[in-house]
Design an enzyme around this catalytic site. Structure first.
Site, PDB file in Angstrom:
ATOM      1  CB  THR A   1      -0.904   0.038   1.252  1.00 10.94           C
ATOM      2  OG1 THR A   1      -0.083  -0.082   2.413  1.00 10.94           O
ATOM      3  CG2 THR A   1      -1.912  -1.092   1.241  1.00 10.94           C
ATOM      4  CG  HIS A   2       0.555   3.717   2.410  1.00  8.88           C
ATOM      5  ND1 HIS A   2       0.917   3.412   3.697  1.00  8.88           N
ATOM      6  CD2 HIS A   2      -0.801   3.710   2.400  1.00  8.88           C
ATOM      7  CE1 HIS A   2      -0.159   3.247   4.438  1.00  8.88           C
ATOM      8  NE2 HIS A   2      -1.220   3.414   3.676  1.00  8.88           N
ATOM      9  CG  LEU A   3       1.270   2.305  -4.325  1.00  9.46           C
ATOM     10  CD1 LEU A   3       0.526   1.866  -5.562  1.00  9.46           C
ATOM     11  CD2 LEU A   3       2.102   1.165  -3.751  1.00  9.46           C
TER      12      LEU A   3
END
Lengths: 499, 139
Positions: free
Chosen positions: A435-437
């Site tokens: 997640t969180h790119l």
């Protein structure tokens, strides 16, 4: 809201606005509101559909099919592929995330400025703090109310406390949360302050228009400046969307670099430097009911090891996903269904060192290549070891890590502790989610080592800007939504002021 | 002539698609069988037409291909050892085979089993009756 549904646009067409913004997630919404408020005409283009809270589904499968890109099945390529989750709906990932809100940590900002001193002036920390304050007020960001947190979150606090790990209720952009545990399927009560309910309607009040169910194919330019974008409506029409002042890309760290590539804009490290926060989780089984689908979806976090690149969170979820974390297959899995109400699921997000790449395939789909380093795996093992210890300390009778080659179940804290050093080294042994790119169009002053300049403008082309987490020079180790909102607001204010 | 061939091809495609679907439902039921005590149905019976319609509409090519490969592989691999496909084995053999695949030293085997387990869980999660039973049940 001023809406244009691409599904009912079978014919080709043209539209012109001062700003064409690609993507309606936090970054696109923040820019849209900032420039619309200043009086500019704005067109936001979104690939996904428009949904109301009453459209959201209780079960995870229908929710993922409706709101997630690729049914949540977008996969990285590499020796150990892992899914990365992205929203594909008006409001972007803010519709389907856990509403966790973190300010940009000062130490991360300092690292960025140390690596490129030009960013000290470009991204003044005080200004970002002021913008964050404004967002916190507007989105009702506040620590989770213990009254609705539920057993799942309370047990996490107990486990972290027992291990002496600093912990706290998670600050979330939710107002009057009912603790229905449905954040990841879209809040059916409309309490999560996602972009579709907050910044986008505000932008529309200032005159912005949202064209949804419309996919941007490429940026229209003459090699000197961006003129607009070419988009395909779901109805089949080809739309030329012209921008009088600028095109702003806010399509995420995966889609933004692909658009640049597909538009022939490949100068600098476009699509390189891809970073994220891979996450692993542990399931604990308690004697008392936990009901992990009730209470705040993600209401409590362990922050004591953030400096080491580890952050711990409660992972509330629908039973459709929770069942995959039960041990076994066949009759064994069926027997374990009775344990569902007693299962807790906690995760650790790793601030990974690994850097990957994003490129479009021949068919135009993003290809993300990403491989965790040995150091990342050591952090993952430590994270899982701590989660297992926390679960046992909170009263779990046994813990299931689901790691191939690791212990089938953990019942003893010493066994949990040993996992940090003795757990498998191979990333293929683990079931992780990314997640969180970040970082695929990084900001910097040197055009050879960055894609956008300190003014958010793409080095290679005038009147083209990037406002999403692609511009982050590195991952932040914390949930990025609020940082994205702050940076994108800054970008929007500067574009508005540029006249 | 071309139209006739095209029609035949489409008929063949839909027939083989239906066979894959039937085999997929059978496999989902073996991976997540009904729990008589709880009163929950099997994942295969929960995966109804609406489930597959949504899956076909939303799943990326890789996931759809993964499911087809998993169905074929997990159904027919037992043939090499037992001379029968998975659904013709006795329940103990089926359980042993699936557990072996889930814990296999081959990454691909584990991933294929995981894809089916994931879909089985999601399918059962769409069944309103099963949701009610599973969310309230105490062991």
């Amino acid at each position: 809201m001023n809406l244009l549904d691409g599904a009912v646009l079978p014919k080709d067409g043209e539209k012109t606005a001062d700003f064409v913004i690609v993507g309606s997630g936090p970054a696109g919404s923040a820019v849209a509101r900032a420039v619309a408020r200043a009086g500019a005409s704005v067109l936001v283009v979104e690939e996904g559909p428009l949904r109301k809270p009453s459209d959201f589904h209780a079960d995870s499968f229908q929710a993922m099919a409706d709101l997630y890109r690729d049914l949540g099945g977008s996969l990285t390529r590499g020796p150990a592929p892992m899914p990365y989750l992205q929203g594909r709906v008006v409001g972007g990932t803010s519709v389907i995330n856990g509403a966790i809100s973190w300010r940009l940590p000062k130490d991360i900002h300092d690292q960025w400025c140390k690596a490129d001193p030009a960013l000290t002036l470009a991204l003044p920390f005080d200004t970002l703090e002021a913008l964050t304050d404004e967002m916190e007020r507007e989105l009702g960001i506040a620590p989770t109310d213990p009254a609705i947190a539920g057993t799942h979150n309370a047990l996490f606090a107990k486990g972290a406390q027992a291990l002496g790990i600093a912990h706290r209720p998670i600050s979330r952009n939710v107002v009057q949360c009912q603790g229905s545990g449905g954040c990841l399927q879209g809040c059916r009560h409309g309490r999560k302050q996602s972009m579709d309910l907050t910044l986008l309607p505000q932008a529309c009040e200032y005159g912005a228009e949202i064209m949804f169910n419309t996919k941007v194919l490429r940026i229209d330019h003459d090699h000197r400046r961006a003129r607009g974008v070419l988009a395909r409506s779901q109805g089949g029409g080809l739309w030329r969307l012209q921008a009088r002042r600028a095109v702003v890309l806010a399509a995420s760290a995966v889609q933004t670099p692909c658009l640049l590539w597909q538009s022939g804009l490949r100068h600098g490290p476009v699509g390189e430097g891809f970073q994220g926060h891979p996450g692993a989780s542990a399931a604990g089984f308690f004697r008392e009911p936990v009901h992990l689908w009730q209470g705040a979806t993600q209401g409590h976090e362990g922050i004591g090891l953030r400096q080491e690149g580890l952050k711990f969170e409660v992972l509330g979820m629908d039973i459709g996903v929770a069942m995959t974390r039960l041990p076994g297959v066949g009759q064994e899995l069926s027997r374990h269904l009775a344990l569902l109400p007693h299962m807790a699921e906690w995760g650790c997000a790793v601030k990974a060192q690994a850097r990957g790449t994003v490129r479009p395939s021949l068919l135009g789909r993003p290809v993300v290549r990403y491989q965790l380093t040995d150091a990342d795996m050591a952090k993952t093992r430590k994270g899982l070891s701590i989660l297992a210890q926390m679960l046992l300390a909170a009263g779990a009778e046994r813990v299931h890590l689901g790691v191939h080659g690791g212990p089938t179940e953990i019942t003893d804290p010493r066994q949990a502790q040993a996992f940090a050093s003795e757990g498998p080294r191979d990333p293929r042994a683990y079931a992780m989610v990314l997640t969180h790119l970040f970082g695929t169009a990084a900001m910097g002053s040197d055009p050879a080592r960055s894609v956008v300049g300190p003014d958010f403008g793409v080095h290679q082309l005038a009147q083209l800007y990037v406002a999403d987490s692609s511009v982050f020079p590195s991952n932040t180790g914390v949930n990025p939504q609020t940082s994205i909102l702050a940076l994108a607001s800054l970008c929007g204010q500067r574009l508005a002021a540029a006249g | 002539m071309i139209q006739r061939w095209s029609l035949r091809l489409n008929r063949h495609k839909s027939a083989s698609g239906a066979e894959v679907r039937t085999a997929a439902c059978r496999l989902l039921s073996l991976v997540l069988p009904a729990n008589q005590e709880l009163g929950s149905p099997s994942a295969g019976s929960a995966a109804n037409a609406a489930f597959w319609h949504t899956f076909d509409r939303s799943a990326p090519l890789l996931l759809r291909a993964g499911l087809t490969i998993a169905v074929f592989w997990l159904t027919w691999l037992p043939f090499l050892r037992h001379g029968r496909p998975l659904h013709r084995l006795d329940p103990a053999q089926q359980t042993a085979f699936l557990q072996g695949m889930a814990q296999s030293r081959f990454y691909v085997h584990r991933q294929l089993t995981l894809v089916v387990k994931l879909l089985a869980s999601l399918a059962l999660g769409t069944d309103a009756g099963a949701r009610q039973v599973l969310m309230q049940r105490r062991p």
